[in-house]
Design an enzyme around this catalytic site. Sequence first.
Site, mmCIF file in Angstrom:
data_model
loop_
_atom_site.group_PDB
_atom_site.id
_atom_site.type_symbol
_atom_site.label_atom_id
_atom_site.label_comp_id
_atom_site.label_asym_id
_atom_site.label_seq_id
_atom_site.Cartn_x
_atom_site.Cartn_y
_atom_site.Cartn_z
ATOM 1 N N CYS A 212 0.705 -1.165 -0.079
ATOM 2 C CA CYS A 212 0.031 -0.021 0.027
ATOM 3 C C CYS A 212 0.848 1.435 -0.243
ATOM 4 O O CYS A 212 2.065 1.224 0.281
ATOM 5 C CB CYS A 212 -0.861 0.195 1.366
ATOM 6 S SG CYS A 212 -1.461 -1.712 1.610
ATOM 7 N N ARG B 222 2.959 0.385 -6.506
ATOM 8 C CA ARG B 222 3.076 -0.551 -5.721
ATOM 9 C C ARG B 222 1.676 -1.662 -5.427
ATOM 10 O O ARG B 222 2.032 -2.528 -4.561
ATOM 11 C CB ARG B 222 3.027 0.330 -4.243
ATOM 12 C CG ARG B 222 4.325 1.052 -3.933
ATOM 13 C CD ARG B 222 4.195 1.858 -2.681
ATOM 14 N NE ARG B 222 4.162 1.127 -1.590
ATOM 15 C CZ ARG B 222 5.340 0.752 -0.882
ATOM 16 N NH1 ARG B 222 6.537 1.456 -1.367
ATOM 17 N NH2 ARG B 222 5.491 0.349 -0.052
ATOM 18 N N TRP C 67 -4.108 -2.012 -0.607
ATOM 19 C CA TRP C 67 -4.004 -3.435 -1.290
ATOM 20 C C TRP C 67 -4.690 -4.306 -0.022
ATOM 21 O O TRP C 67 -4.308 -4.628 0.865
ATOM 22 C CB TRP C 67 -2.387 -3.758 -1.648
ATOM 23 C CG TRP C 67 -2.703 -5.251 -2.351
ATOM 24 C CD1 TRP C 67 -2.689 -5.237 -3.882
ATOM 25 C CD2 TRP C 67 -2.050 -6.275 -1.946
ATOM 26 N NE1 TRP C 67 -2.406 -6.468 -4.042
ATOM 27 C CE2 TRP C 67 -2.090 -7.338 -3.056
ATOM 28 C CE3 TRP C 67 -2.019 -7.072 -0.705
ATOM 29 C CZ2 TRP C 67 -1.895 -8.693 -3.019
ATOM 30 C CZ3 TRP C 67 -1.733 -8.208 -0.614
ATOM 31 C CH2 TRP C 67 -1.526 -9.277 -1.818
ATOM 32 N N ASN D 69 -0.171 0.995 6.662
ATOM 33 C CA ASN D 69 0.498 -0.242 5.944
ATOM 34 C C ASN D 69 0.754 -1.144 6.795
ATOM 35 O O ASN D 69 1.412 -0.882 8.064
ATOM 36 C CB ASN D 69 1.591 0.410 5.173
ATOM 37 C CG ASN D 69 1.193 1.394 3.812
ATOM 38 O OD1 ASN D 69 0.030 1.464 3.573
ATOM 39 N ND2 ASN D 69 2.240 1.591 3.449
ATOM 40 N N GLY D 70 0.599 -2.330 6.476
ATOM 41 C CA GLY D 70 0.871 -3.412 7.468
ATOM 42 C C GLY D 70 -0.213 -4.241 7.734
ATOM 43 O O GLY D 70 -1.182 -4.197 7.223
ATOM 44 N N GLU E 168 13.633 -16.478 -14.494
ATOM 45 C CA GLU E 168 13.283 -15.438 -14.579
ATOM 46 C C GLU E 168 12.274 -14.889 -15.806
ATOM 47 O O GLU E 168 11.301 -14.119 -15.843
ATOM 48 C CB GLU E 168 14.622 -14.220 -14.381
ATOM 49 C CG GLU E 168 14.099 -12.989 -14.852
ATOM 50 C CD GLU E 168 13.378 -12.190 -13.504
ATOM 51 O OE1 GLU E 168 13.018 -11.187 -13.699
ATOM 52 O OE2 GLU E 168 13.241 -12.916 -12.662
ATOM 53 N N LYS F 207 8.479 -13.523 -15.543
ATOM 54 C CA LYS F 207 8.111 -12.113 -16.111
ATOM 55 C C LYS F 207 6.829 -12.396 -16.970
ATOM 56 O O LYS F 207 6.023 -11.476 -17.106
ATOM 57 C CB LYS F 207 9.332 -11.455 -17.041
ATOM 58 C CG LYS F 207 10.296 -10.789 -16.241
ATOM 59 C CD LYS F 207 9.935 -9.633 -15.710
ATOM 60 C CE LYS F 207 10.979 -9.405 -14.353
ATOM 61 N NZ LYS F 207 10.640 -9.974 -13.330
ATOM 62 N N GLU G 153 3.846 -13.129 -14.813
ATOM 63 C CA GLU G 153 3.269 -11.831 -14.120
ATOM 64 C C GLU G 153 2.673 -10.779 -14.752
ATOM 65 O O GLU G 153 1.692 -10.225 -14.419
ATOM 66 C CB GLU G 153 4.747 -10.911 -13.650
ATOM 67 C CG GLU G 153 5.670 -11.474 -12.545
ATOM 68 C CD GLU G 153 6.575 -10.945 -11.889
ATOM 69 O OE1 GLU G 153 6.809 -10.600 -10.700
ATOM 70 O OE2 GLU G 153 7.423 -10.165 -12.885
ATOM 71 N N HIS H 157 12.915 -35.220 -17.485
ATOM 72 C CA HIS H 157 12.228 -35.437 -16.178
ATOM 73 C C HIS H 157 10.970 -35.084 -15.883
ATOM 74 O O HIS H 157 10.650 -34.863 -14.795
ATOM 75 C CB HIS H 157 13.193 -35.479 -14.870
ATOM 76 C CG HIS H 157 14.600 -36.003 -15.402
ATOM 77 N ND1 HIS H 157 14.846 -37.337 -14.595
ATOM 78 C CD2 HIS H 157 15.831 -35.480 -15.727
ATOM 79 C CE1 HIS H 157 16.013 -37.504 -14.990
ATOM 80 N NE2 HIS H 157 16.825 -36.522 -15.631
ATOM 81 N N LYS I 112 4.503 -3.960 -5.759
ATOM 82 C CA LYS I 112 5.794 -3.723 -6.143
ATOM 83 C C LYS I 112 6.997 -4.038 -4.988
ATOM 84 O O LYS I 112 7.884 -4.849 -5.245
ATOM 85 C CB LYS I 112 6.387 -2.292 -6.556
ATOM 86 C CG LYS I 112 7.590 -2.023 -6.788
ATOM 87 C CD LYS I 112 8.166 -2.779 -8.116
ATOM 88 C CE LYS I 112 9.623 -2.354 -8.292
ATOM 89 N NZ LYS I 112 10.189 -3.249 -9.368
#
Length: 602
Positions: free
Chosen positions: A2, A27, A74, A98-99, A477, A481, A484, A500, A597
């Site tokens: 947030c 964020r 958020w 926030n938290g 990575e 991406k 995401e 495998h 973020k």
Amino acid sequence: MCGIVGYTGTRAAMPIILEGLKRLEYRGYDSAGITTISNGKVNSLKAAGKLRELERQLASQHLPGSCGIGHTRWATHGKPTTENAHPHCSGTISLVHNGIIENYLLLKKDLQTKGYIFQSQTDTEVIAHLIHSLYDGNILSAVQKAIPKLHGAYSLLITDSNQPGTLICVKHQSPLILGFGDGENFIASDIPAILNQTRQFIFLEDSDLAVVTAQDCQIYVNGIPVERPVKTVSWSPAAAEKDGHKHFMLKEIHEQPRALRDTLRGKYVDGKLVLDDLQLSHQEITDIKRITLVACGTSWHAAMVGKYYLEKYTSIPTEVDIASEYRYRRKIIDSSTLVIPVSQSGETADTLAALKEAKSMGAKILCICNVMDSSIARESHGVLYTSAGPEIGVASTKAFTTQLAALYLMTLYLAQQRQQLNSTQIAVKVSELQAIPDAMEQVLRDSERYARFAERYHNYPDFLFLGRSYNFPIALEGALKLKEISYIHAEGYAAGEMKHGPIALIDENMPVVVIATPSEVQDKVFANMEEVMARKGKVVAIATNSTAPEAVSDTFIVPEVSDELSPLINVIPTQFIAYHIADFKGCDVDQPRNLAKSVTVE
């Protein structure tokens, strides 16, 4: 996650707070709200959804006053609704948070027995009512009494309409900064929110409580006044703008050569690596017997590459841990253990908690992060800052490549101190690293080619990314991406593991991106590509002119560099693939759904 913004001064607060919240959209959030104080009155407006919805309402409902607070939420406790959006009020008190408050249910039950009625499902409203229950006309005293009752991680920004012009903020395991102007002051959860207003900041530390007015700021710890240094941040406001690019992510992909040059600047002087901020003596470095890298997400992939570097050049056994897993397993740590946390923001909750635990067990801590005076930087014995500048897009790009460079520099420095590389060897390797930005620029010229690729590949429902050795983490990575920002299912695998399991998935509907640049296992990688093509899979190769394979569906040519530095180059095509597919599909590239973020709660 947030975002928090606060202002007190002589100007209208609402436009300043709204602009600050816009700069924190990266964020991740799902609702927003603003409260201002004028003539002893609380003026508040909240809206579910993006800031444009709040802005639409503000066009017809102006919030007067020169002091106020704002928030982008958020959702954690309660759905993303207007009722659950911040700020939350109780009497004359308004606050944003926030938290997570871990004991909010117990506090809520107690407050309900005292007659408090709750309008939301959030843990934040509990804090507002708790402070109000302890309020006797002195807001500072009420906040000081409330804080010991809160368990969890939080940053708070509080107003009291009985004390217009005064903001109170509290930091505990969630980032919060103060910014200073001429006859006005600012509070925010991240630098970009107020970077267009000031470059003078105080980075609050855990347990700090600050009382901020337009003319003054006083910080307390347990009721005792303390001083915190004012730091000048060199980022320019333009660094947080798109600079003509369609999205922040595209801008940040193109900024990688500059970010890498800035990260390397001043680190190699008169034939020696100079990393003074690492703060470890020669003896302490010599005594290291074991290294653990801890990180999350993209930073974890960077750490995986770092393991290859560290074991190759320092001969120290090295392991890589996902921070959230590291926290909850039995660890073997002593004073000969070096722990390297890697974090873009320096506020990643799991990484910070892992750091603190390792530190309490006697480990030496050297962190890599991008934000000066962040929590992780302050908690570490030493720090190697990357110089990526603000990264706004949720999907990390330039932060990742600068982390790779920092890990390589740190490795060479440790090898230099332990006399495992001589000055000539280090000079050669630093020279190769310094040439990487030019090689990156060659790759960046092909951006439009990836746009054409996206037109042909955006409808495939699944992708597989394969790499080996240094480039196995790049396969991970690349897959991360793509999923995401395009919401396409993608998996990254070590190419040798394809037989495998993943080979069962391969058919004409499965594009397979293979990193096939020169390496000791190049022939093995080519054999993996043949296996894919034999099953009608579409091979997309990332290769050099000397390794460009025949008969594959598509090839992206990159400059040839040393195998160990090739991840810095090979990751760029995977970034472009993800970006252009997401853009072609019309996805929200900079703010993908459900993501934030900086993950500052567990």
